[in-house]
Motif scaffolding. Structure first.
Motif, PDB file in Angstrom:
ATOM      1  N   MET A   7       0.843  -1.176   0.000  1.00 56.89           N
ATOM      2  CA  MET A   7       0.000   0.000   0.000  1.00 56.89           C
ATOM      3  C   MET A   7       0.890   1.242   0.000  1.00 56.89           C
ATOM      4  SD  MET A   7      -2.962   1.086   2.721  1.00 56.89           S
ATOM      5  CE  MET A   7      -4.222   0.037   2.034  1.00 56.89           C
ATOM      6  N   ASN A   8       0.612   2.176  -0.871  1.00 60.72           N
ATOM      7  CA  ASN A   8       1.401   3.404  -1.012  1.00 60.72           C
ATOM      8  C   ASN A   8       0.829   4.510  -0.126  1.00 60.72           C
ATOM      9  OD1 ASN A   8       3.091   5.454  -1.891  1.00 60.72           O
ATOM     10  ND2 ASN A   8       1.931   5.809  -3.760  1.00 60.72           N
ATOM     11  N   PHE A   9       1.652   5.084   0.722  1.00 67.29           N
ATOM     12  CA  PHE A   9       1.244   6.192   1.584  1.00 67.29           C
ATOM     13  C   PHE A   9       1.885   7.518   1.175  1.00 67.29           C
ATOM     14  CE2 PHE A   9       0.563   2.487   4.219  1.00 67.29           C
ATOM     15  CZ  PHE A   9      -0.640   2.778   4.844  1.00 67.29           C
ATOM     16  N   GLU A  10       2.834   7.473   0.268  1.00 66.09           N
ATOM     17  CA  GLU A  10       3.634   8.643  -0.064  1.00 66.09           C
ATOM     18  C   GLU A  10       2.830   9.727  -0.771  1.00 66.09           C
ATOM     19  OE1 GLU A  10       7.762   9.825  -2.366  1.00 66.09           O
ATOM     20  OE2 GLU A  10       7.225   7.721  -2.109  1.00 66.09           O
ATOM     21  N   GLU A  11       3.015  10.963  -0.285  1.00 63.47           N
ATOM     22  CA  GLU A  11       2.426  12.127  -0.940  1.00 63.47           C
ATOM     23  C   GLU A  11       3.465  12.752  -1.863  1.00 63.47           C
ATOM     24  OE1 GLU A  11      -0.698  13.475   2.543  1.00 63.47           O
ATOM     25  OE2 GLU A  11       1.084  14.688   2.231  1.00 63.47           O
ATOM     26  N   LYS A  12       3.028  13.193  -3.011  1.00 60.81           N
ATOM     27  CA  LYS A  12       3.918  13.832  -3.983  1.00 60.81           C
ATOM     28  C   LYS A  12       3.848  15.344  -3.770  1.00 60.81           C
ATOM     29  CE  LYS A  12       4.666  14.491  -8.902  1.00 60.81           C
ATOM     30  NZ  LYS A  12       4.078  14.327 -10.233  1.00 60.81           N
ATOM     31  N   THR A  13       5.005  15.959  -3.515  1.00 60.33           N
ATOM     32  CA  THR A  13       5.056  17.404  -3.333  1.00 60.33           C
ATOM     33  C   THR A  13       4.969  18.076  -4.697  1.00 60.33           C
ATOM     34  OG1 THR A  13       6.406  17.159  -1.346  1.00 60.33           O
ATOM     35  CG2 THR A  13       6.391  19.329  -2.381  1.00 60.33           C
ATOM     36  N   LEU A  14       3.962  18.928  -4.862  1.00 57.27           N
ATOM     37  CA  LEU A  14       3.762  19.651  -6.118  1.00 57.27           C
ATOM     38  C   LEU A  14       4.463  21.004  -6.089  1.00 57.27           C
ATOM     39  CD1 LEU A  14      -0.040  18.869  -6.513  1.00 57.27           C
ATOM     40  CD2 LEU A  14       1.893  17.660  -7.584  1.00 57.27           C
ATOM     41  N   GLU A  47      -0.020  16.066  -3.598  1.00 58.64           N
ATOM     42  CA  GLU A  47      -1.026  15.155  -4.138  1.00 58.64           C
ATOM     43  C   GLU A  47      -0.971  13.899  -3.290  1.00 58.64           C
ATOM     44  OE1 GLU A  47      -1.862  12.523  -8.119  1.00 58.64           O
ATOM     45  OE2 GLU A  47      -0.964  14.510  -8.381  1.00 58.64           O
ATOM     46  N   THR A  48      -2.097  13.510  -2.711  1.00 60.32           N
ATOM     47  CA  THR A  48      -2.155  12.337  -1.846  1.00 60.32           C
ATOM     48  C   THR A  48      -2.150  11.063  -2.688  1.00 60.32           C
ATOM     49  OG1 THR A  48      -4.564  12.164  -1.808  1.00 60.32           O
ATOM     50  CG2 THR A  48      -3.538  13.675  -0.196  1.00 60.32           C
ATOM     51  N   PRO A  49      -1.916   9.920  -2.065  1.00 61.43           N
ATOM     52  CA  PRO A  49      -1.950   8.660  -2.808  1.00 61.43           C
ATOM     53  C   PRO A  49      -3.307   8.386  -3.475  1.00 61.43           C
ATOM     54  CG  PRO A  49      -0.951   8.320  -0.664  1.00 61.43           C
ATOM     55  CD  PRO A  49      -1.502   9.714  -0.686  1.00 61.43           C
ATOM     56  N   MET A  50      -4.357   9.021  -2.960  1.00 58.68           N
ATOM     57  CA  MET A  50      -5.696   8.846  -3.545  1.00 58.68           C
ATOM     58  C   MET A  50      -5.929   9.810  -4.702  1.00 58.68           C
ATOM     59  SD  MET A  50      -5.529   8.213  -0.102  1.00 58.68           S
ATOM     60  CE  MET A  50      -5.960   9.756   0.617  1.00 58.68           C
ATOM     61  N   GLY A  51      -4.936  10.675  -4.977  1.00 59.81           N
ATOM     62  CA  GLY A  51      -5.048  11.598  -6.099  1.00 59.81           C
ATOM     63  C   GLY A  51      -5.657  12.948  -5.774  1.00 59.81           C
ATOM     64  N   THR A  52      -5.963  13.208  -4.496  1.00 56.31           N
ATOM     65  CA  THR A  52      -6.524  14.506  -4.127  1.00 56.31           C
ATOM     66  C   THR A  52      -5.402  15.488  -3.823  1.00 56.31           C
ATOM     67  OG1 THR A  52      -6.694  13.827  -1.812  1.00 56.31           O
ATOM     68  CG2 THR A  52      -8.650  13.501  -3.196  1.00 56.31           C
TER      69      THR A  52
END
Length: 182
Positions: free
Chosen positions: A1-8, A27-32
């Motif tokens: 399971m991916n928990f990492e958030e991508k810094t925009l 951007e959260t792992p759920m795409g929000t």
């Protein structure tokens, strides 16, 4: 399971003497998309100072965020004088805040102080074989401290009575209690 958030994106909104505040769009792992406010703080050290009677050193000092005095173990940030070395900072802070030196300084643990909003990383040391310093280092001009010694039993009661509410100090007391199986 991916928990990492991508810094925009990241923007510093405050930069002071002690800390910096960044606001990151992620951007959260759920795409929000979400916003994160992050306090950047230097690494710090905490000292579990035990005398030859088995008592713990605590200091009473004013803490502006609380608008009150608090009881806590000696502690401080790792700064330029320490060249990034927590052990050097521990020796310096022990001198500055308690006017003691330790024959033994043992790293106990490293932990994040409050990872929900800050990156501060705390290294805790057990200081034993303490005696007065021969050469006192300058104390912080904006700090007033009162040193006192408490037993582990007194410390546990002070936690229960909410006289001690500082997390690193609670950790220190329960660490000593665990060492002694009390």
């Amino acid at each position: 399971m991916n928990f990492e958030e991508k810094t925009l994106s990241s923007k510093t909104v405050f930069s002071g003497h002690l800390l910096r505040v960044d606001v990151e769009q992620v951007e959260t792992p759920m795409g929000t998309k979400a916003s994160r406010e992050i306090v950047k703080h230097p690494s710090a050290v905490g000292l579990i100072v035990v005398d030859d009677q088995g008592r713990l050193a605590i200091v009473k000092q004013w803490r502006s965020p609380l608008h009150d005095t608090i009881l806590e173990i000696p502690a401080g940030k790792v700064d330029d004088r320490d060249h990034g070395d927590p052990l050097v900072a521990a020796k310096r802070e022990l001198n500055e805040e308690t006017r003691l030196q330790a024959a033994n300084l043992k790293k106990v643990c490293r932990c994040y102080s409050s990872p929900g909003f800050t990156d501060e990383y705390l290294t805790m040391f057990l200081a034993t074989g303490v005696k007065p310093v021969e050469q006192k280092l300058p104390q912080d001009a904006d700090e007033k401290l009162a040193l006192q010694w408490i037993s582990v039993k007194e410390g546990v009661q002070m936690i229960a009575d909410e006289e001690i509410t500082d997390a690193k100090t609670i950790l220190a007391i329960y660490y000593l209690r665990g060492l002694r199986n009390e």
